[in-house]
Scaffold this active site. Sequence first.
Site, short mmCIF file in Angstrom:
data_model
loop_
_atom_site.label_atom_id
_atom_site.label_comp_id
_atom_site.label_asym_id
_atom_site.label_seq_id
_atom_site.Cartn_x
_atom_site.Cartn_y
_atom_site.Cartn_z
N ASP A 78 4.89 4.44 31.48
CA ASP A 78 5.26 3.09 31.93
C ASP A 78 5.73 3.03 33.38
O ASP A 78 6.17 4.02 33.96
CB ASP A 78 6.37 2.51 31.03
N GLU A 135 9.29 4.51 28.53
CA GLU A 135 10.43 5.42 28.73
C GLU A 135 11.60 4.71 29.41
O GLU A 135 12.75 5.04 29.17
CB GLU A 135 10.00 6.63 29.58
#
Length: 389
Positions: A78, A135
């Site tokens: 991400d 994350e």
Amino acid sequence: MPHGDLIQADLPFLRGLRQDLHAHPELGFEEERTSGIVASLLEEAGLDVHRGLGGTGVVGTLKVGEGSRTVGLRADMDALAMTEVAKRPYASTIPGKMHACGHDGHMTLLLGAARRLARTRAFSGTAHFIFQPAEEGRGGARRMVEDGLFDLFPCDAVYGLHNMPGLAPDEMAVTVGPQLASSDTWRVTFRGVGTHGAKPHLGKDPITAGGHFLAALQTIVGRVINPLQPAVVSACSIRAGDPRALNVIPDTMEIGGTARAYTAGVRDQLEAEIGRLAHGVAAMFGIEADYAFERRIPPVVNDPDATARALRAARAVCGPRVVTDFEPSTAGDDFAFFAEAAPGAFVWLGNGPAVDGALHHNSAYDFNDDAIPAGVAYWVTLVEQELAA
Ligand SMILES: [Zn+2]
Ligand SMILES: [Zn+2]
């Protein structure tokens, strides 16, 4: 460097991949394009691929020979909700989204290793290449675990890697024990009785209580926690009243912040003490306090055996340029949820000097492509040593 020549041959592809991922950042649980690229590259390399675990998560499995040992290698996918300011040819094409933590690089390293290992197959056992969503504070690792990651793909050890500015791109840090802190949030609402700002005696002022609470907050770390145990408590948000109504004492004052620790004991203490202080201050002023502590991410604490294995691989790749007494970070990483399921080691790979002072989560940050060879070689070497034929 082991595999140096062959990784060098794949370098133009990997560099292009990294820069393409950088130009197309996606936020946590929205990594549709990103995870699609990851999954198809793993499939192209010949791995068994499982998509859609924990939302957009992907696991690629490479089983070679009869070895029974299984390892999990993790990369995060991400980006962050921020706008890239640096001018670079592959800058983010999406306003308000940016790879400012180097996760574009983490995916590239692990994909590079999968491509290489699928060709050389010089090990015996099973490697799971775990690409996790979200994350950055959105709970991707936890969701993968809750979705059955380790039931579907049991692991005898799990490994994570993060880029680190300040270390050279051919340098690594591998340290046993605490690496990253727990990352939890807390909220306090002081509930008083609103009144006219000129007549405080007719109400109960929550703002004065909140002020006392804030002034005392740092005594938790300073006076309660063992001084030899690191801990952080920060108030990061305050809300009360209205700047357009400066003659009104409001009913409530809300304060929120973060708490960080490296051990379960200190984490428990922080949860209890912030609440005790809030309730104590409220009692002192004759008002109420609501308190909530949300446990988000446990600390990342490197297991001695897994760390010894990671260190051996790092030394094979970087020679003497491996630091073993690297200072832990007070940031958090939800790799912690994977390391709760199996012995884990989280290592740092150099990203070179901080260009223009840009560190992680800075709007000018960028993964350093010069770190690709060492990063790929680390993962490849770790698998070959961990799952020695
Ligand atoms: Zn980050
Ligand atoms: Zn990160």
